[in-house]
Design an enzyme around this catalytic site. Structure first.
Site, PDB file in Angstrom:
ATOM      1  N   ARG A  26      -0.394  10.235 -70.286  1.00 50.99           N
ATOM      2  CA  ARG A  26      -0.264   9.564 -68.873  1.00 50.99           C
ATOM      3  C   ARG A  26       0.277   8.079 -69.409  1.00 50.99           C
ATOM      4  NH1 ARG A  26      -1.295   4.241 -67.071  1.00 50.99           N
ATOM      5  NH2 ARG A  26      -3.184   4.618 -68.056  1.00 50.99           N
ATOM      6  N   ASP A  27      -0.267   7.153 -70.153  1.00 55.26           N
ATOM      7  CA  ASP A  27       0.214   5.973 -70.549  1.00 55.26           C
ATOM      8  C   ASP A  27       1.260   5.969 -71.512  1.00 55.26           C
ATOM      9  OD1 ASP A  27       0.412   3.256 -70.766  1.00 55.26           O
ATOM     10  OD2 ASP A  27      -1.612   2.868 -71.706  1.00 55.26           O
ATOM     11  N   CYS A 253       3.862  -0.349 -70.980  1.00 55.42           N
ATOM     12  CA  CYS A 253       3.567  -0.560 -69.649  1.00 55.42           C
ATOM     13  C   CYS A 253       4.927  -0.793 -68.880  1.00 55.42           C
ATOM     14  CB  CYS A 253       2.774  -1.792 -69.625  1.00 55.42           C
ATOM     15  SG  CYS A 253       2.634  -2.160 -67.787  1.00 55.42           S
ATOM     16  N   ASN A 262       0.903   1.864 -77.652  1.00 52.48           N
ATOM     17  CA  ASN A 262      -0.611   2.021 -77.709  1.00 52.48           C
ATOM     18  C   ASN A 262      -1.195   2.047 -79.145  1.00 52.48           C
ATOM     19  OD1 ASN A 262      -1.652   1.944 -74.678  1.00 52.48           O
ATOM     20  ND2 ASN A 262      -0.251   3.675 -74.882  1.00 52.48           N
TER      21      ASN A 262
END
Length: 313
Positions: A26-27, A253, A262
């Site tokens: 997802r991220d 983001c 990340n």
């Protein structure tokens, strides 16, 4: 030749085991410029699960106009079937409409995504912090009524690209309000990667003073300044046992341009294995998964451990 592994020297200042909350699907993928096919996303999730990642955030039911990459959320979950459901397969939901779609898909866990700062709340949610809490209230209430596990993210916990430094008490106030809605777990996001070790310790102490247990808290560090792993170790020494990371170091983001990837799951697993900490993850299997995903995306993995182990000296 077998894959190199770290020499194990147990570190008594760290927990004996941790839970990795995997955000790569997802991220990790949400900012990809070219849309990754639903079949590839589902296969990525299956491969990560088979590598031993028990908790995987699969997708997000956001408005497709906001994040086109995740417009196929329902299709991805349909492809996964039972593998995409249950309390260990959370999906991000921004509002009640997103929750409706998630419930239709039969999910067992959801996450909401709040902000510690007003500017980011406006840019990401088109609302003030107060208005976003009001928006989340029925989402959490209905999720709890449906028997779902609920996570609350707080982004911009350590710094904001528009507002600069973020006061620790401001972060704690927003965290407390999210937890008061009824979230099961809180995730502290270093969205632009500016956190350093003393700042992490200060925030965790302040949360405990406010009565938010570290057993309910996770950390989510970005590696923009190369601090994600060192900040994670500080958090673990403070009693945190849930760490967000992304296979292959994917992600950032879409609403904060200075946010790079990340913490890479492989980098985290290598460090944990060296300290004698159980993660449940097979590093070799995860490595092949991230290498496969890097091929799908057409570029090398940003993870230091992936690079080191796929190009050994």
């Amino acid at each position: 030749m077998s894959m190199r592994t770290p020499q194990v020297e147990a570190d008594p200042t760290l927990p004996s085991e941790i839970t990795i909350y995997e955000v790569g699907a997802r991220d990790g993928l949400q900012n990809e410029k070219s849309v990754v096919p639903a079949q590839v996303k589902a296969e990525f999730i299956r491969r990560m699960a088979s590598a031993g990642l028990a908790t995987i955030e699969t997708t997000s039911f956001v408005n497709p106009q906001w994040v086109p990459q995740l417009a196929d959320a329902a299709e991805v979950l349909e492809l996964l079937g039972d593998e995409g459901r249950g309390p260990r397969r959370p999906v991000l939901v921004p509002n009640e409409r997103g929750l409706d779609r998630a419930l239709e898909a039969g999910v067992g866990a959801v996450a909401i995504f709040g902000s510690a700062t007003e500017t980011f709340a406006r840019k990401n949610l088109n609302r003030s912090v107060d208005e976003s809490i009001d928006m989340f209230r029925p989402v959490v209430e209905r999720s709890r009524e449906a028997g779902l596990w609920v996570r609350g993210y707080v982004s911009m916990c350590f710094g904001d690209p528009w507002e600069g430094p973020v006061p620790v008490q401001q972060v704690v106030d927003v965290a407390e309000r999210l937890m008061d809605l009824g979230c099961d777990q809180l995730s502290l996001g270093d969205t632009i990667g500016v956190a350093t070790s003393g700042h992490v310790a200060h925030l965790l102490d302040a949360l405990q003073e406010r009565g938010i247990g570290l057993d309910q808290t996770a950390v989510h560090f970005h590696d923009t300044y190369g601090q994600a792993l060192s900040n994670t170790l500080v958090a673990l020494r403070h009693g945190i046992t849930v760490v967000d990371s992304s296979a292959g170091g994917l992600g950032g983001c879409p609403y904060a341009e200075s946010a790079t990837g990340n913490l890479a799951t492989e980098d985290l697993v290598w460090a944990m294995e060296g300290a004698g900490i159980r993660t449940g993850v097979d590093l070799e299997s995860l490595l092949s998964t991230s290498s496969w995903m890097a091929q799908q995306l057409g570029r090398p993995s940003p993870s230091a451990v992936v690079r080191a182990l796929t190009n050994p000296l």
